[in-house]
Design an enzyme around this catalytic site. Structure first.
Site, mmCIF file in Angstrom:
data_model
loop_
_atom_site.group_PDB
_atom_site.id
_atom_site.type_symbol
_atom_site.label_atom_id
_atom_site.label_comp_id
_atom_site.label_asym_id
_atom_site.label_seq_id
_atom_site.Cartn_x
_atom_site.Cartn_y
_atom_site.Cartn_z
ATOM 1 N N ASP A 1 -3.172 22.646 7.051
ATOM 2 C CA ASP A 1 -3.352 21.608 6.028
ATOM 3 C C ASP A 1 -4.091 22.152 4.810
ATOM 4 O O ASP A 1 -4.155 23.354 4.572
ATOM 5 C CB ASP A 1 -4.046 20.385 6.663
ATOM 6 C CG ASP A 1 -3.669 19.092 5.952
ATOM 7 O OD1 ASP A 1 -3.368 19.126 4.756
ATOM 8 O OD2 ASP A 1 -3.691 18.031 6.584
ATOM 9 N N ASN B 1 0.863 -1.183 0.000
ATOM 10 C CA ASN B 1 0.000 0.000 0.000
ATOM 11 C C ASN B 1 0.897 1.231 0.000
ATOM 12 O O ASN B 1 1.908 1.270 0.692
ATOM 13 C CB ASN B 1 -0.894 0.028 1.242
ATOM 14 C CG ASN B 1 -1.854 1.205 1.197
ATOM 15 O OD1 ASN B 1 -2.862 1.163 0.507
ATOM 16 N ND2 ASN B 1 -1.520 2.269 1.917
HETATM 17 C C1 LIG Z 1 -0.261 15.951 -0.836
HETATM 18 C C2 LIG Z 1 -1.045 14.957 -0.038
HETATM 19 C C3 LIG Z 1 -0.854 14.895 1.323
HETATM 20 C C4 LIG Z 1 -1.527 13.944 2.085
HETATM 21 N N1 LIG Z 1 -1.275 13.865 3.420
HETATM 22 C C5 LIG Z 1 -1.802 12.851 4.123
HETATM 23 C C6 LIG Z 1 -1.447 12.667 5.501
HETATM 24 O O1 LIG Z 1 -0.698 13.437 6.078
HETATM 25 N N2 LIG Z 1 -1.977 11.602 6.140
HETATM 26 C C7 LIG Z 1 -2.812 10.716 5.527
HETATM 27 O O2 LIG Z 1 -3.192 9.740 6.158
HETATM 28 N N3 LIG Z 1 -3.195 10.896 4.258
HETATM 29 C C8 LIG Z 1 -2.706 11.927 3.534
HETATM 30 N N4 LIG Z 1 -3.046 12.096 2.232
HETATM 31 C C9 LIG Z 1 -4.066 11.251 1.633
HETATM 32 C C10 LIG Z 1 -3.597 9.889 1.341
HETATM 33 O O3 LIG Z 1 -2.559 9.816 0.428
HETATM 34 C C11 LIG Z 1 -4.851 9.212 0.826
HETATM 35 O O4 LIG Z 1 -5.652 9.066 1.915
HETATM 36 C C12 LIG Z 1 -4.567 7.913 0.206
HETATM 37 O O5 LIG Z 1 -4.914 8.058 -1.122
HETATM 38 C C13 LIG Z 1 -5.412 6.833 0.837
HETATM 39 O O6 LIG Z 1 -5.035 5.683 0.221
HETATM 40 P P1 LIG Z 1 -5.108 4.302 0.981
HETATM 41 O O7 LIG Z 1 -6.520 4.187 1.486
HETATM 42 O O8 LIG Z 1 -4.754 3.314 -0.080
HETATM 43 O O9 LIG Z 1 -4.089 4.348 2.061
HETATM 44 C C14 LIG Z 1 -2.424 13.061 1.453
HETATM 45 C C15 LIG Z 1 -2.623 13.140 0.094
HETATM 46 C C16 LIG Z 1 -1.942 14.074 -0.657
HETATM 47 C C17 LIG Z 1 -2.149 14.116 -2.122
#
Ligand SMILES: Cc1cc2nc3c(=O)[nH]c(=O)nc-3n(C[C@H](O)[C@H](O)[C@H](O)COP(=O)(O)O)c2cc1C
Length: 443
Positions: free
Chosen positions: A249, A142
């Site tokens: 954020d 992941n």
């Molecule tokens: C620039 C950026 C910053 C992000 N920062 C966070 C973060 O600090 N913590 C977090 O959990 N998700 C963050 N996200 C969102 C995760 O990348 C997003 O939840 C992810 O697509 C979830 O995928 P998953 O369910 O496969 O883990 C961020 C996304 C972007 C594009």
């Protein structure tokens, strides 16, 4: 384009890159300069206190993604949708071939990397364009973004949103969870890392379907990372927590301070002359990376109920909470159905506007014009109370340990139909253009 350096070359050639050679401090000085240049890629060649250069803003305009993926801006949603539905396993390459392991830091020291401090009241220096690769014991690799607060030379605090991939993998693992944090990646990898595919679908396979993404095994664990990354921080997510934040954020407001996991770093590798990617929270680059990858899932959900033409998650809605859905209306109730479906395609969506395909969905004035001329609140406004919502919306209800909740709203701003299968008053709703005049003949 398979790596960041080819992309830098291409934006330099296109005349879009801003290069800054004057020395600049990542502590409070660099962030306002990036903000003032929002929408442009900026390369800082002389960074105070660090031997590494800093790049920012390479994802701050849809044109840069179109350049990286070699397609038109309007085609991006379809390129993302194709890759999302047909991931392809990346090629594993040998360690001796890979840029990301050209240099191994003898003693890992996070303080050598130019993490930015954005605001005087921030908790400390943060990495904001870092993607974390972990292995879920059940569903496999992941990849997702996590902002990282530097605590000292080998420790970080990570914001890990509950019930998403990394959090789920950590909760299933009684010991420390191995992690590989990559910084300085080509745009297609960043795009794929922002997607939330179902468990079992590897984001790096989605990246590889967008453009070749060879991977290499880490030096201290079994995780595989993009071979073209500029930096890789290998380590472990522990079950120890510390206060994470304050931090501004996506919505440009202070996020809540929470107890979050500590990461221990065991090894740092990087390319020669590595380039560090700093992404400014709440600015266009952050917004596009958050929102754009949700457009294909909204498109797919709307397309199940009517003919969807395109989707745009708009920067005014923090590129997370607002979307515009463009449809080819075939039935009187298509607009209402499209609004309902959009929320199934993106759980954090709060407001959606549905428009016909004569409206430019990237132009806020056109959207507002459609609302002004085609929408009646007592007929076309849909409201749902007390829904699961985004943790990022300051006006939502947030109870620790529970999913945030808010109201949701859909606006059907499509041309109202007076017949079930057609509109006999179409001429009343279509913009009447002037013929093109040759002004030079009058000057
Ligand atoms: C620039 C950026 C910053 C992000 N920062 C966070 C973060 O600090 N913590 C977090 O959990 N998700 C963050 N996200 C969102 C995760 O990348 C997003 O939840 C992810 O697509 C979830 O995928 P998953 O369910 O496969 O883990 C961020 C996304 C972007 C594009």
């Amino acid at each position: 384009m398979t790596n960041l350096r080819d992309f830098i070359g291409a934006v330099r050639e296109a005349g879009w890159l801003v290069e800054i050679n004057k020395q600049i401090d990542p502590y409070l000085e660099m962030a306002p300069v990036i903000a003032a240049l929002d929408g442009r890629p900026v390369l800082f060649n002389d960074v105070a206190g660090s031997e590494f250069r800093v790049l920012s803003g390479q994802c701050s305009d849809r044109r840069y993604f179109a350049l990286a993926l070699d397609c038109a801006v309007e085609e991006l949603v379809f390129r993302m949708a194709d890759a999302y539905s047909s991931p392809s396993d990346p090629r594993l390459v040998n360690r001796d071939e890979v840029p990301c392991q050209e240099v191994v830091m003898t003693t890992p020291d996070l303080r050598r990397l130019p993490f930015l401090t954005h605001y005087p009241d921030d908790a400390g220096p943060y990495a904001t364009a870092a993607i974390a690769v972990v292995n879920d014991p059940d569903s496999g690799p992941n990849v997702s973004f996590h902002r990282l607060l530097r605590l000292d030379a080998t420790h970080l605090a990570a914001r890990i949103v509950e019930r998403r991939g990394t959090d789920t993998a950590l909760k299933k693992t009684p010991d420390d969870l191995p992690v590989a944090i990559c910084i300085g990646l080509p745009l297609h990898v960043l795009l794929a890392a922002s997607m939330a595919p179902p468990p079992g679908v590897d984001e790096l396979a989605i990246a590889n379907a967008l453009a070749p993404t060879p991977v290499v095994q880490c030096l201290t664990n079994d995780l595989r990372v993009p071979a073209e990354a500029e930096f890789v921080l290998e380590g472990r997510i522990t079950h120890r927590t510390v206060a994470e934040g304050p931090f501004v954020d996506l919505t440009e407001t202070w996020d809540i301070v929470r107890q979050q996991p500590v990461i221990e770093i065991d090894c740092i590798t990087h390319r020669r002359d590595a380039i560090y990617h700093a992404l400014l929270p709440g600015q266009l680059e952050h917004k596009l990376l958050m929102g754009m990858p949700r457009e294909p899932s909204i498109f797919a959900a709307v397309n199940e109920v009517c003919r969807c033409r395109n989707v745009s998650i708009t920067p005014g809605g923090a590129s997370w909470l607002h979307a515009v859905v463009q449809i080819d209306k075939q039935h009187a109730d298509d607009g209402h159905k499209a609004a309902e479906a959009a929320f199934r395609g993106h759980g954090s969506l709060k407001h959606v506007v549905v428009v016909d395909d004569d409206i430019d969905l990237y132009d806020p004035n056109e959207i507002e014009w459609a609302i002004a001329t085609r929408f009646q609140a007592d007929r076309d406004l849909l409201v749902w109370e007390n829904q699961p919502s985004s943790s990022l919306d300051p006006s939502a209800t947030h109870i620790p340990g529970q999913k945030s909740r808010s109201a949701k709203m859909g606006l059907d701003a499509t041309i109202p139909w007076d017949q079930p299968d057609s509109c006999t008053r179409l001429h009343e709703f279509v913009r009447v253009p002037f013929p093109k005049a040759d002004v030079s003949a009058y000057l």
